[in-house]
Every structure is written in structure tokens, then in C-alpha cells.
Design a protein around this motif. Structure first.
Motif: not given
Length: 132
Positions: A65-94
Motif C-alpha cells: 500500500a501507498d498513502f498518497l494524500a489525506p482524505a477528510k471528514f464528509d468527503e465523497e471518495l470512490v474505490v476503484e478495483t481492477r484485476p491485474q493478474e489471475i491464475t487458477p489459485a491467485r488473484l492480484i488486484l489494484k
């Protein structure tokens, strides 16, 4: 993997998410991305309760993980999830937490499926393997 594999999950920062300085406490970013992963899996049609009843669960094996900038009370944020690598037994997400176009937090998360009885790795569900 296609661009349509991107999942977006809205988050609002509540008072309980902040520290004494009025910014989001660092560990809460991990909670935000966990919620987004659960929502992403649900959107794929994976029933985690049925998985658990069948003796399998997802677990986080690694987070970088990298903490890049602060978030503050009452802000609206969005979490983006994107698969990076998928094998039969492992999933790597960004996963990226954003305020508008500003990235606040980025993580590379490795997920594996485990058999509850043995604690050994097992194959990921077909809905996730199909994203390859």
C-alpha cells in the motif's frame, strides 16, 4: 483483461473514520478497499456465504500500500478495483481510493482461496477465473 473489469465503489468519509487531526485514519483505507472487494465479488455473482458453506473462503495474502494524500471528514471518495493478474489459485488486484481524479491511496492486494478444513489453497471460483 478488459477495461470493463473496472469496478467503482462509492464511500463517504464519516466522523468515525477520522483521527484526531480530522483526516482518515490510515487503517480505514484498508477497510474501504475491503468493502469494495466484497462488492466487486458480489457483482461478479460469487456468493461468499455459499463458498464458506462449501468449505472455502477468500483470504488476503499480501497488501502493498501507498498513502498518497489525506482524505477528510464528509468527503465523497470512490474505490476503484481492477484485476491485474489471475491464475487458477491467485488473484492480484489494484485498488485505488480517489477523490474526484486525485488518487489518495493505492494498493496491490493478493487474494487466495483456502479450504477451511485444511487451510490449503484451492481454486478460485469460475466467475473470477473467467476474467482472465
Amino acid at each position: 483483461m478488459s477495461q470493463d473489469a473496472l469496478h467503482q465503489f462509492p464511500i463517504r468519509v464519516y466522523y468515525e473514520d477520522t483521527d484526531m487531526g480530522g483526516i482518515v485514519y490510515h487503517a480505514n483505507f484498508l477497510r474501504f478497499i475491503e468493502r469494495a472487494r466484497s462488492d466487486w465479488v458480489r457483482a461478479l455473482g460469487v456468493d461468499q456465504n455459499a463458498m464458506r458453506a462449501a468449505g472455502e473462503v477468500y483470504v488476503v495474502r499480501r497488501v502493498n500500500a501507498d498513502f498518497l494524500a489525506p482524505a477528510k471528514f464528509d468527503e465523497e471518495l470512490v474505490v476503484e478495483t481492477r484485476p491485474q493478474e489471475i491464475t487458477p489459485a491467485r488473484l492480484i488486484l489494484k485498488q485505488t481510493v480517489k477523490r474526484a481524479e486525485t488518487s489518495l491511496f493505492e494498493a496491490e492486494v493478493t487474494i487466495v482461496a483456502l479450504a477451511l478444513e485444511t487451510g490449503r489453497p484451492t481454486r478460485l471460483p469460475a466467475e473470477i477465473r473467467a476474467l482472465r
